[in-house]
Design an enzyme around this catalytic site. Structure first.
Site, PDB file in Angstrom:
ATOM      1  N   GLY A 198     -28.199  40.223  -6.696  1.00  0.00           N
ATOM      2  CA  GLY A 198     -27.603  41.240  -5.819  1.00  0.00           C
ATOM      3  C   GLY A 198     -28.465  41.536  -4.613  1.00  0.00           C
TER       4      GLY A 198
ATOM      5  CB  SER B  52     -26.698  38.259   0.576  1.00  0.00           C
ATOM      6  OG  SER B  52     -27.712  37.348   0.801  1.00  0.00           O
TER       7      SER B  52
ATOM      8  CB  SER C 271     -24.107  31.799  -6.954  1.00  0.00           C
ATOM      9  OG  SER C 271     -24.589  31.560  -5.667  1.00  0.00           O
TER      10      SER C 271
ATOM     11  CD  GLU D 230     -33.143  33.134  -4.760  1.00  0.00           C
ATOM     12  OE1 GLU D 230     -33.459  34.323  -4.921  1.00  0.00           O
ATOM     13  OE2 GLU D 230     -32.191  32.763  -4.058  1.00  0.00           O
TER      14      GLU D 230
END
Lengths: 384, 359, 384, 359
Positions: free
Chosen positions: C132, C134, C166, C251
């Site tokens: 959570g 963008s 996503s 990430e």
């Protein structure tokens, strides 16, 4: 929005005959030993005898009015001459700047006296000019130029330093961009003028700057209380920035921003043909197609320039792309043939490869860096 | 890193940082032999790293030597350090004594020295081309032929005629010719093919290490320059275009260093040449980008002879072609892949089957 | 100055045995028809059955403490599992985010209760997380995030919108970066917190965003007065920015930033080997060498991460280079074999090529754009 | 530009701008035939540009047609416009009447339709692969074989079985199979090699024109987007990295347009295929860069189905492979260079010797 639409130019039979005439001359001179082909010859090939010969042919200032020593030929004729010279790697550095930008600048902004005095000498190949734009610390930021001229009786007193001036050690004059009024924080581009400075004047000193190869092509030029007579002011006092920008369009759109490494490409194709190496020749054809598209763009700009169109943004675009291409020729060649770059090799391709690699860093710096040019292009598109 | 390696690397860096100045490299390019620096390097025992103390060497292993060569590249040392070091490794393998005088190596297919044994000594004839530092080396390690047999030979250069040439960095690449020269020499019977392969691997890896070192220095110089140089009223590292270039420079440099370090370990451990070939492909491809972008960031000042940058970029342009360029090493890899029918690429990359399935 | 020095890692025989175990499992599952290899499978390959099987194997949360459902294996073991999954193009999208970053985040910053609650479920392959970060209009400028949580009795009231998430349509939870204090013009990074939001809560709605292929991988997620209990705050209130940055290192450094198009490269080599095409195989080896160097870097970072080193800048660097490489694989492949990319082709290589080309634009956008990453790298070098 | 061309280009742009919307292209991709747009294009006489008014055409020349095709690319028109236009040119050359119903073309080495002449008509058998818009075309221009003689044939598709497939842009690329199908057809004796070459040139140039048009639109969209989209508190065109991308986009687009325009004139003037091959190499190489950078500037929004960008970028990815990619056309150029022993590259480039020394 700004559109990059360029005219399609078709050379006529007459153009082609003229091209062959130039080519034949160049071939004979090379055979006579007047010069040796080399890459980046427009910056590194200084040869006064050869410049004079071109002058005799009427091929310098070729488009200028006859009364100023020109031949009144078309922009396309001029294009043909200069691209033949570059493709042959002929030594044109001496008169190059004068023919390309100083002469046209004087034609457009100069006084009648200036035109009558300078242009015929340039056209004879006997009078060379240097560019007086860059300064130490000004780099790409031309508006930070700090060389200044102060008004005095009958002229100006010039103080400051110009740097990276190609060929100043051979040149007779320099067109100096300088401040004639104090800085205006509201308008960074106001208060500039252009002066023609006789480089033999008292107070001018020239210090060579060695290039990374050890050779001296460019210089630092110091002005210490140099007196410049009133009649040497180009155009209007205070209009220097605008005139300088016009000059840059001449500087940026020409084939010398595409063809600096052309002799190497010619050798590459020759070698691949001899080897009957179809796969690698196929790869090399991608370079040839790229060259072809850049050349059509550059010819289109020459045509527009003749028609008096504003081509500043397109010229910046072509210079950016062309200089990237010049570098790519060297980087691709080394992977397409077995050649070890060496300045003293007996193999032509190895020599040209060495010249191209060693000179490559300058391609995307001189005459506007890649980043500056791209900024100009983008801002031009966004603004319009 | 072993303690020995740490010490050698520290010592070498100290010597080179203090002594291998811009001006010294300039002088060397003008043709002046840098004997003082040579002496310092010799006294530090650098030329005999990888040779046991028992045999008169400094100790340590090949890997230690390659890490020192990285520094030789970083400081653009204008001396035949890699040639002398690798030459000594070859001498050791042949059971010969290491040298402290400058050595050079010329082991190539189709080039050899004809040897006749006469009363007054050996009579040698032959031409060796592009011999690095030929004019300054005392002896050359090369291939000799005597009555159809091939030998590894250590041959004094005195008495040869020398035709000078240089690479793009101004480093000597001379042609050395012997014409019925009477000389002493040392010779050992050898399998030439194996020797050529071995020398190519050692020289290839040494160039990868030297290029990585040069890139390291270029990256440091370039970052430093963007801090100091101002344009449009602020340091140029604030320009986004410059930031993008710095990141690409960092990436190419870090990748070259990492794969070269990996290759050094793998070569040391089990003569693995797959990593070595990867390292050569990567460093040679990176060299052009690093040279281009570092010059682009430095602008006009960086292309002047006065600036140090070109001492490193010209070396990258020269070295990427030496001991095989990226095409040559990629082709070597391609052959290995073609000869290894059974493995998928992934098996080849991860090499789980055996230590060295592609040897 | 910041140095990008990475350790050289040598896999042991034990590692290799483990790798073969994973590989065998994957091969069997493929043969059984559990999955079909595809490019970019970590984003597009959703398969709950397969995720559950991996969970059974103990290969999700593999490094986590056993008391949280993990296997307490090393970072290198984890590296082996995930690169084998990616090389096989296996469908791992379901649990990927939870395994890669949400779990590690909770391990590092979460409460004991949070760890006990979420981690075992994740490790079983039954609990998926979404990112959570963008928001519409926030794009690369994360500090402009405007989703906000206001304190209420026993929890927070969350309002705002997250986008480009996503797999949110499959996920059970989202870790939401939000403001818990008003903007501070002096410090753009202050006042953020991270909340775990149960996506089945009242007030949460999810709208699919179709990708250019027409498929729906990502979503817009709306929060309208969603109640989030106090126990769902991750770490410290106000520390959200720092925690989020730590999350980004997980990430960015993984092999999924290098291997998204790996199945295509494998096919390319296979085809060139079959054709015995040495010249083109040679060109392809340049890709393999590039991959090899990136892989060594990525393994080195995994090792450093395990040792607790700060690898943020290096992770950004590898992500930038890796994603460029992923694109290059597609662009080179189309020129090295005769293949027309088509999603419905019968030829494997044409299918993978189509997948790679169509997904390529996302590689250099998601998880930090090229430009942002390069800025991080440059600023990191200049600062230190 | 001739007045006729100016008028046709203006008219076409007006029709497409007003009618070929994002939603229409979406619909077409879902498989719905856009008959209304087809009708508008037909009524404007676009399908018979280059065919004299005497023969029932619109007049003008091939060059006019290619300039209109640039617009077809610019607006991503989801209809077989280039196929029908080029098909009509071929029909004209064969002395056949032009068509206004959708045509397609399938002229390939090693693919042909077997023809038997029976009482009830022709009996045709054969398979044509990757036929553009096959499912929607009424007739296909292809090669027929009858008793070992080859023919140019115009064959109704009705009665064939169709296996659907699409390219990356979702444009139909179907397999059409005839199995003892009874049909009417028109046939003309033809030299197949010459026909294949001719069709490849025409289709190659049409794709160059269409790609240039698509790039033009992409560039406009991207510049526009950088004006509107804000990040870090200002429009993104203020970011230097974005400026650099815009300039590269502009360059690739301008170069593609310029060389394609040149190729169109040269082809019209004297069937010059050298410029044509250059144009194909350039546009196909540029396509990937333009697609990549336009997506990079647009960010996440640009990869959504809702955005128009992908209708153009997916076409670039598809078209760069069709009618020969840059490898194929570069190889064609390479052959020409190899077959032209005498000329230097410079003579080849400037072609002063004759109008078309490389034909």
């Amino acid at each position: 929005m700004y559109k990059f639409v360029l005219p399609v130019v078709e050379f006529t039979e007459e153009h082609n005959r003229f091209r062959l005439e130039v080519r034949e001359f160049l071939q004979k001179e090379r055979e006579k030993g007047t010069y040796e082909t080399r890459c980046d010859s427009w910056l590194n090939g200084f040869n006064p005898e050869f410049s004079r010969k071109l002058g005799e042919k009427g091929w310098i200032g070729i488009t200028w009015p006859k009364k100023y020593g020109g031949s009144e030929r078309s922009a396309l004729d001029r294009y043909i001459v200069i691209e033949e010279l570059l493709a042959a790697g002929a030594p044109v550095a001496g008169h190059w700047i004068a023919d390309r930008q100083s002469g046209p600048l004087l034609l457009r902004f100069g006084t009648e006296e200036q035109r009558k005095f300078y242009l015929p000498k340039i056209a004879k190949g006997e009078c060379y000019f240097a560019i007086g734009m860059s300064e130490p610390n000004s780099g790409s930021d031309l508006a930070s130029v700090s060389t200044r001229a102060v008004k005095t009786d009958g002229g100006w007193i010039l103080n400051g330093t110009k740097t990276w001036t190609s060929g100043a050690h051979h040149a007779h004059y320099m067109i100096v961009l300088c401040r004639t009024r104090p800085k205006d924080s509201q308008n960074r581009h106001a208060g500039f003028s252009q002066l023609i400075v006789d480089l033999s004047s008292p107070g001018v000193s020239i210090r060579p700057i060695k290039y990374l190869t050890g050779a001296a092509h460019f210089n630092e030029v110091f002005f210490e209380n140099v007196f410049v007579p009133d009649e040497n002011l180009v155009g209007q006092e205070g209009n220097g920035w605008k005139q300088n920008m016009a000059e840059l369009a001449y500087e940026r759109s020409g084939p010398e921003r595409i063809l600096s490494t052309y002799p190497l490409l010619e050798e590459l194709i020759k070698e691949l043909k001899e080897n009957q190496d179809l796969p690698r020749l196929t790869e090399a054809m991608k370079l040839v197609a790229e060259l072809n598209s850049l050349r059509q763009m550059s010819i289109g700009v020459a045509k527009y320039l003749e028609e008096g169109k504003d081509v500043g943004i397109t010229a910046a675009l072509i210079k950016d792309m062309g200089t990237k291409f010049e570098k790519l020729v060297a980087e691709m060649t080394r992977l397409l043939v077995n050649a070890t770059p060496s300045l003293d090799s007996e193999k032509t391709i190895e020599k040209y490869l060495a010249q191209s690699i060693l000179h490559a860093p300058g391609f995307t710096l001189r005459g506007g860096t890649t980043e500056i040019l791209r900024g100009i292009v983008a801002k031009g598109m966004v603004a319009q | 890193m072993s303690e020995m390696r740490e010490l050698m690397v520290e010592l070498t860096e100290k010597i080179l940082k203090e002594n291998c100045s811009k001006e010294l490299v300039d002088q060397a390019e003008e043709g002046i032999w840098q004997g003082k620096l040579w002496k310092l390097i010799e006294e530090a025992g650098i030329f005999t790293i990888g040779i046991s103390e028992d045999s008169g060497g400094t100790g340590g292993d090949y890997a230690d030597g390659f890490h020192v060569l990285r520094l030789v590249g970083k400081y653009a040392v204008p001396l035949p350090v890699s040639e002398t070091l690798i030459g000594n490794w070859l001498l050791q393998e042949m059971g010969l004594q290491p040298e402290t005088n400058p050595l050079t190596i010329s082991i190539k297919k189709d080039e050899f020295i004809n040897i006749q044994e006469k009363e007054q000594g050996f009579l040698v004839t032959g031409k060796l081309t592009k011999v690095p530092w030929g004019r300054f080396a005392k002896k050359v390690v090369t291939i000799g032929k005597k009555e159809d047999e091939t030998y590894f030979i250590l041959l004094p250069i005195e008495g040869a005629s020398i035709e000078k040439s240089t690479n793009l960095a101004g480093e000597p690449q001379d042609t050395i010719s012997f014409d019925q020269t009477v000389t002493e020499l040392q010779m050992k019977f050898v399998n030439v093919e194996g020797l050529i392969e071995k020398v190519q691997d050692l020289q290839g890896l040494s160039k990868a290490a030297m290029m990585s070192g040069a890139m390291e220095n270029i990256l440091d110089m370039t970052v430093q320059y963007t801090r100091e140089r101002e344009q449009f009223g602020r340091p140029i590292h604030r320009q986004q275009a410059v930031q993008q270039y710095l990141a690409i420079l960092a990436g190419e440099t870090a990748a070259s260093l990492t794969i070269t370090n990996k290759a050094i370990e793998a070569f040391q451990e089990n003569n693995d040449v797959y990593e070595l070939a990867s390292a050569r492909v990567k460093t040679s491809s990176a060299a052009g980008k690093v040279a281009e972008l570092s010059h682009q960031v430095h602008g006009a000042i960086g292309v002047t002879y006065e600036h140090r940058l070109h001492q490193l970029t010209r070396r990258l342009w020269a070295w990427r072609e030496e001991a095989g360029n990226e095409n040559d090493w990629a082709e070597k890899l391609a052959h290995k892949i073609l000869n290894d029918d059974k493995s998928t690429l992934w098996e080849f990359l991860t090499r789980t089957g055996s230590k060295n399935p592609v040897g």
